[in-house]
Design a protein around this motif. Sequence first.
Motif, PDB file in Angstrom:
ATOM      1  N   GLU A 186       8.388 -15.284  11.494  1.00  0.00           N
ATOM      2  CA  GLU A 186       8.250 -14.387  10.345  1.00  0.00           C
ATOM      3  C   GLU A 186       7.293 -13.272  10.759  1.00  0.00           C
ATOM      4  N   SER A 187       7.629 -12.023  10.438  1.00  0.00           N
ATOM      5  CA  SER A 187       6.870 -10.867  10.929  1.00  0.00           C
ATOM      6  C   SER A 187       5.945 -10.300   9.868  1.00  0.00           C
ATOM      7  N   TRP A 188       4.626 -10.372  10.119  1.00  0.00           N
ATOM      8  CA  TRP A 188       3.719  -9.659   9.204  1.00  0.00           C
ATOM      9  C   TRP A 188       3.446  -8.254   9.706  1.00  0.00           C
ATOM     10  N   SER A 189       3.073  -7.372   8.757  1.00  0.00           N
ATOM     11  CA  SER A 189       2.968  -5.923   9.032  1.00  0.00           C
ATOM     12  C   SER A 189       4.203  -5.444   9.797  1.00  0.00           C
ATOM     13  N   PRO A 190       5.399  -5.735   9.280  1.00  0.00           N
ATOM     14  CA  PRO A 190       6.622  -5.419  10.035  1.00  0.00           C
ATOM     15  C   PRO A 190       6.810  -3.925  10.281  1.00  0.00           C
ATOM     16  N   LEU A 191       6.160  -3.098   9.436  1.00  0.00           N
ATOM     17  CA  LEU A 191       6.234  -1.637   9.637  1.00  0.00           C
ATOM     18  C   LEU A 191       4.960  -1.126  10.315  1.00  0.00           C
ATOM     19  N   ALA A 192       4.173  -2.054  10.842  1.00  0.00           N
ATOM     20  CA  ALA A 192       2.906  -1.733  11.510  1.00  0.00           C
ATOM     21  C   ALA A 192       1.928  -1.044  10.555  1.00  0.00           C
ATOM     22  N   ARG A 193       2.191  -1.172   9.257  1.00  0.00           N
ATOM     23  CA  ARG A 193       1.302  -0.687   8.203  1.00  0.00           C
ATOM     24  C   ARG A 193       1.053   0.814   8.286  1.00  0.00           C
ATOM     25  N   ARG A 194       1.381   1.405   9.396  1.00  0.00           N
ATOM     26  CA  ARG A 194       1.024   2.810   9.622  1.00  0.00           C
ATOM     27  C   ARG A 194       2.280   3.657   9.664  1.00  0.00           C
ATOM     28  N   PHE A 195       2.179   4.835   9.153  1.00  0.00           N
ATOM     29  CA  PHE A 195       3.337   5.730   9.151  1.00  0.00           C
ATOM     30  C   PHE A 195       3.614   6.255  10.554  1.00  0.00           C
ATOM     31  N   GLU A 196       2.618   6.131  11.425  1.00  0.00           N
ATOM     32  CA  GLU A 196       2.761   6.547  12.833  1.00  0.00           C
ATOM     33  C   GLU A 196       4.031   5.941  13.457  1.00  0.00           C
ATOM     34  N   LEU A 197       4.274   4.649  13.178  1.00  0.00           N
ATOM     35  CA  LEU A 197       5.442   3.991  13.756  1.00  0.00           C
ATOM     36  C   LEU A 197       6.726   4.676  13.284  1.00  0.00           C
ATOM     37  N   LEU A 198       6.750   5.006  11.990  1.00  0.00           N
ATOM     38  CA  LEU A 198       7.984   5.562  11.422  1.00  0.00           C
ATOM     39  C   LEU A 198       8.195   7.011  11.855  1.00  0.00           C
ATOM     40  N   ALA A 199       7.201   7.575  12.538  1.00  0.00           N
ATOM     41  CA  ALA A 199       7.338   8.943  13.050  1.00  0.00           C
ATOM     42  C   ALA A 199       7.662   8.950  14.554  1.00  0.00           C
ATOM     43  N   GLU A 200       7.855   7.773  15.147  1.00  0.00           N
ATOM     44  CA  GLU A 200       8.201   7.704  16.575  1.00  0.00           C
ATOM     45  C   GLU A 200       9.594   8.314  16.782  1.00  0.00           C
ATOM     46  N   PRO A 201       9.732   9.265  17.730  1.00  0.00           N
ATOM     47  CA  PRO A 201      11.047   9.902  17.934  1.00  0.00           C
ATOM     48  C   PRO A 201      12.181   8.898  18.161  1.00  0.00           C
ATOM     49  N   VAL A 202      11.914   7.823  18.902  1.00  0.00           N
ATOM     50  CA  VAL A 202      12.994   6.859  19.183  1.00  0.00           C
ATOM     51  C   VAL A 202      13.491   6.221  17.872  1.00  0.00           C
ATOM     52  N   ILE A 203      12.582   5.960  16.964  1.00  0.00           N
ATOM     53  CA  ILE A 203      12.962   5.354  15.672  1.00  0.00           C
ATOM     54  C   ILE A 203      13.732   6.393  14.825  1.00  0.00           C
ATOM     55  N   ILE A 204      13.217   7.607  14.826  1.00  0.00           N
ATOM     56  CA  ILE A 204      13.865   8.663  14.021  1.00  0.00           C
ATOM     57  C   ILE A 204      15.296   8.900  14.524  1.00  0.00           C
ATOM     58  N   ASP A 205      15.485   8.934  15.827  1.00  0.00           N
ATOM     59  CA  ASP A 205      16.824   9.186  16.386  1.00  0.00           C
ATOM     60  C   ASP A 205      17.781   8.043  16.059  1.00  0.00           C
ATOM     61  N   ILE A 206      17.308   6.809  16.194  1.00  0.00           N
ATOM     62  CA  ILE A 206      18.183   5.654  15.923  1.00  0.00           C
ATOM     63  C   ILE A 206      18.539   5.613  14.434  1.00  0.00           C
ATOM     64  N   ALA A 207      17.539   5.885  13.578  1.00  0.00           N
ATOM     65  CA  ALA A 207      17.812   5.897  12.135  1.00  0.00           C
ATOM     66  C   ALA A 207      18.864   6.961  11.812  1.00  0.00           C
ATOM     67  N   ALA A 208      18.701   8.154  12.404  1.00  0.00           N
ATOM     68  CA  ALA A 208      19.647   9.244  12.115  1.00  0.00           C
ATOM     69  C   ALA A 208      21.059   8.873  12.569  1.00  0.00           C
ATOM     70  N   ALA A 209      21.155   8.173  13.705  1.00  0.00           N
ATOM     71  CA  ALA A 209      22.478   7.796  14.223  1.00  0.00           C
ATOM     72  C   ALA A 209      23.221   6.865  13.260  1.00  0.00           C
ATOM     73  N   HIS A 210      22.474   6.127  12.448  1.00  0.00           N
ATOM     74  CA  HIS A 210      23.104   5.186  11.502  1.00  0.00           C
ATOM     75  C   HIS A 210      23.043   5.692  10.067  1.00  0.00           C
ATOM     76  N   GLY A 211      22.462   6.866   9.858  1.00  0.00           N
ATOM     77  CA  GLY A 211      22.352   7.401   8.498  1.00  0.00           C
ATOM     78  C   GLY A 211      21.451   6.554   7.612  1.00  0.00           C
ATOM     79  N   VAL A 212      20.384   5.995   8.215  1.00  0.00           N
ATOM     80  CA  VAL A 212      19.427   5.178   7.449  1.00  0.00           C
ATOM     81  C   VAL A 212      18.031   5.772   7.636  1.00  0.00           C
ATOM     82  N   THR A 213      17.040   5.208   6.946  1.00  0.00           N
ATOM     83  CA  THR A 213      15.667   5.721   7.091  1.00  0.00           C
ATOM     84  C   THR A 213      14.993   5.044   8.292  1.00  0.00           C
ATOM     85  N   PRO A 214      13.903   5.630   8.814  1.00  0.00           N
ATOM     86  CA  PRO A 214      13.171   4.985   9.917  1.00  0.00           C
ATOM     87  C   PRO A 214      12.715   3.569   9.546  1.00  0.00           C
ATOM     88  N   GLY A 215      12.285   3.373   8.322  1.00  0.00           N
ATOM     89  CA  GLY A 215      11.858   2.032   7.893  1.00  0.00           C
ATOM     90  C   GLY A 215      13.015   1.036   7.978  1.00  0.00           C
TER      91      GLY A 215
END
Length: 277
Positions: A186-215
């Motif tokens: 079970e994963s705690w702080s699954p979003l790393a609690r920080r918005f920094e993770l959700l601003a990582e280019p690799v996450i943003i690109d993968i989210a965009a490829a699936h039409g979903v949010t970085p989270g």
Amino acid sequence: MTTIPSAQLNDGTAFPVVGFGTYQITGEGAVAAIVSAIECGYRLLDTAVNYGNESLVGEAVRVSGVDRDEIVVTTKVPGRDHGYEQTLASARGSLKRLGLDRIDVYMIHWPNPRVDKYVDTFRAMVDLREQGLVRTVAVSNFTERMITRLIDEVGVTPAVNQVELHPYVPQPELRAFHAAHGIRTESWSPLARRFELLAEPVIIDIAAAHGVTPGQAVLRWHVQLDATPIPKSEQPERQRENADLFGFELTGDEVAAISGLQRERRPDYHPDQREEM
Ligand code: NAP
């Protein structure tokens, strides 16, 4: 409402593949925020004595109108209650505050190895299970060595280990150990609690490829690792978003790219070092 699927634990009980974290959900608006999460489809609620909100979680379960047996409530023994008798008393306190007649998943919050009472604490939890006051015995923040000690000395394998897990700390060795022993991660702080993770280019690109949010991309990564993330949000829109993970699938390369964000772990959160009372 999203229907969140469940995995089966090593004791035969069902455990949702996504849950809801409640750390820092306290005070006015807390019950409404937790009820809103239940209405979004979450059926696994994560609390702890140390979050100071067990009574609010119990109240949310009651006012949600959802059948009690459909909801899995996790709470945790704090460090100051380690020891056999202390754990029995701690469970009574949690049951009273929750206002429930059973703790569904009972965890040791932190092992506190220098105190060295987690084995007796776990023994008490197994006896509480025998008495029907606890359904599933589990741990949090345990290392492979600590879990091996529980198995050797108590003869029971915990069903879940809730640990820090997100793309900066993907825990490959621990997850492999869990898989080999039938322990659910079970994963705690699954979003790393920080918005920094959700601003990582690799996450943003993968989210965009699936039409979903970085989270959603990050939480789907947890699901595909066979780990149950428990994102916390007090905002109904984000609660809905964080549960809506079952209409897309990441490729193996995308999963690997997200795992590639791994960083050196903060030593102050390592279970060998940290003591939490
Ligand atoms: P988290 O779930 O990784 O992140 C929560 C933060 O992210 C909040 O500030 C939340 O703000 C924001 N957020 C949530 N969804 C978002 C989204 N889709 N987009 C952007 N921001 C989003 O961190 P956490 O609360 O530390 O961890 C989750 C749960 O794990 C806790 O609540 C607790 O139940 C458990 N936990 C356990 C331990 C342990 O030792 N066992 C330790 C830490 C945490 P808003 O509320 O404003 O949306």
